[in-house]
Design an enzyme around this catalytic site. Structure first.
Site, mmCIF file in Angstrom:
data_model
loop_
_atom_site.group_PDB
_atom_site.id
_atom_site.type_symbol
_atom_site.label_atom_id
_atom_site.label_comp_id
_atom_site.label_asym_id
_atom_site.label_seq_id
_atom_site.Cartn_x
_atom_site.Cartn_y
_atom_site.Cartn_z
ATOM 1 C CB ALA A 29 -0.969 -0.002 1.180
ATOM 2 C CG LEU A 30 4.478 0.415 -1.903
ATOM 3 C CD1 LEU A 30 5.508 0.127 -3.004
ATOM 4 C CD2 LEU A 30 5.122 0.257 -0.530
ATOM 5 C CG HIS A 34 6.036 2.922 1.585
ATOM 6 N ND1 HIS A 34 4.676 3.083 1.516
ATOM 7 C CD2 HIS A 34 6.267 2.167 2.690
ATOM 8 C CE1 HIS A 34 4.104 2.454 2.534
ATOM 9 N NE2 HIS A 34 5.040 1.888 3.270
ATOM 10 C CG ASP A 148 6.362 3.180 11.334
ATOM 11 O OD1 ASP A 148 5.250 3.016 11.837
ATOM 12 O OD2 ASP A 148 6.519 3.481 10.136
ATOM 13 C CB VAL A 174 7.340 11.668 3.242
ATOM 14 C CG1 VAL A 174 6.673 12.435 2.110
ATOM 15 C CG2 VAL A 174 8.798 11.377 2.908
#
Ligand code: AMP
Length: 257
Positions: A29-30, A34, A148, A174
Site C-alpha cells: 500500500a505504497l 515509502h 515508526d 514524509v
C-alpha cells in the site's frame, strides 16, 4: 524489475549479485513516504531490493490485519517507475514455515512504552520478521522511516546486539501539505477524515505539554492511545473513525536514543 513470489528464485538471483545491495522492507500500500526510502536506497546502492509482506505476527488484532490495505499491482508499478531492481513478495507460509514458533523479544526498557505497550506482540513480530528478511536479503544497507520511530530504534538495537552485518539508515517522515504523516492506513480514511487527521500533527507540534496535546486531540474527537515524550521526541497514537494513526516529532535539537 524482477518480482519474486518464492524465495528459491530470489536466493539463486542473490548469489549472482556482486555489487552493494540496499533494502527497503514494507507492507505494501505504497505512498510517497515509502518512495522516499526507495529513492535513497537506489542512490546509495548498486541494487535496490524492496519487500512487500503484510506480516501477520505484528498485528495484535485480526480485524486490523484483515482490513490492512493491499494494492499489489499499483505498488509494483510504482516500484518499477522508481527504478527498483528486485521485489520480494513472499507468502506467509514461506516466511513462517513452522508457524510463529520462534520469536525475538525486545529490550524490556522499550517494551513497556508506546506501541509495545498498546499493541502486545507488535515489536516481537516486527523484530522477528525483519531478522528473517535480513537473512533472506543479505543487504549492505536497510532503510527505515522515522515515522515508526520505536520500530526504528528497536531494529537498530537488534542489529547492534546480534552483530548483524547491515547498516540501518533512518529516513525522515514524509508528510502531506496539511502536515499529516503519510501512512498506508490513511487510505482507510474518508476524504473528510483525512482533513481532520491533520489535527494530529497540529496537536503534536502546538501543544505546550503532552497533557495539552492530549487535550487538543480529545477536543477534536480523536480517541487518544498515548502522548508521550522520550529520546528528545514527542509521540502520539490516536484513533480517528476507528483507524489508528501514529506520528512523532523532535522536541529538541538533541536526539537522545
Ligand atoms: P510500512 O509499509 O508501514 O511497514 O512501512 C515501511 C517503511 O516505510 C517503514 O520503515 C516505515 O517507517 C516507512 N514509512 C512509512 N510511512 C512513512 C513516511 N510517511 N515517511 C517516511 N517513511 C515512512
Amino acid at each position: 524489475m524482477h518480482v519474486w513470489n518464492d524465495l528459491g528464485g530470489w536466493f539463486k538471483r542473490r548469489r549472482e549479485i556482486s555489487g552493494n545491495v540496499g533494502f527497503v522492507p514494507t507492507m505494501g500500500a505504497l505512498h510517497r513516504g515509502h518512495l522516499s526510502l526507495v529513492e535513497r536506497c537506489r542512490k546509495e546502492n548498486d541494487i535496490a531490493v524492496v519487500s512487500i509482506f503484510v506480516n501477520p505476527s505484528q498485528f495484535n488484532e485480526k480485524k486490523d490485519l484483515e482490513r490492512y490495505p493491499r494494492t499489489l499491482e499499483t505498488d509494483l508499478a510504482m516500484l518499477r517507475d522508481g527504478g527498483v531492481d528486485d521485489v520480494l513478495v513472499p507468502s506467509a507460509s514461506e516466511m513462517y514455515p513452522n508457524g510463529y514458533s520462534l520469536r525475538l523479544e525486545p529490550d524490556p526498557a522499550v517494551a513497556g512504552l508506546m506501541e509495545a505497550a498498546h499493541r502486545p506482540g507488535f515489536l516481537q513480530g516486527v523484530m522477528t520478521v525483519v531478522l528473517k528478511l535480513f537473512n533472506i536479503v543479505h543487504a549492505d544497507r536497510a532503510y527505515f522511516g522515522e515515522k515508526d520511530y520505536q520500530q526504528l530504534i528497536t531494529i537498530e538495537a537488534m542489529v547492534r546486539e546480534f552483530f548483524l552485518p547491515v547498516k540501518i539508515v533512518p529516513c525522515p517522515t514524509v508528510r502531506e501539505p496539511s502536515g499529516l504523516a503519510m501512512s498506508s492506513r490513511n487510505m482507510l480514511l474518508s476524504e473528510a477524515s483525512r482533513q481532520h487527521a491533520a489535527g494530529l500533527y497540529r496537536a503534536l507540534t502546538t501543544g505546550a505539554t503532552v497533557d495539552d496535546a492530549r487535550g487538543i486531540l480529545e477536543a477534536e474527537a480523536f480517541q487518544v492511545d498515548y502522548v508521550e515524550e522520550h529520546w528528545g521526541r514527542r509521540f502520539v497514537a490516536a484513533f480517528l473513525d476507528g483507524i489508528r494513526l501514529i506520528d512523532n516529532v523532535p522536541t529538541s535539537s538533541v536526539e537522545n536514543r
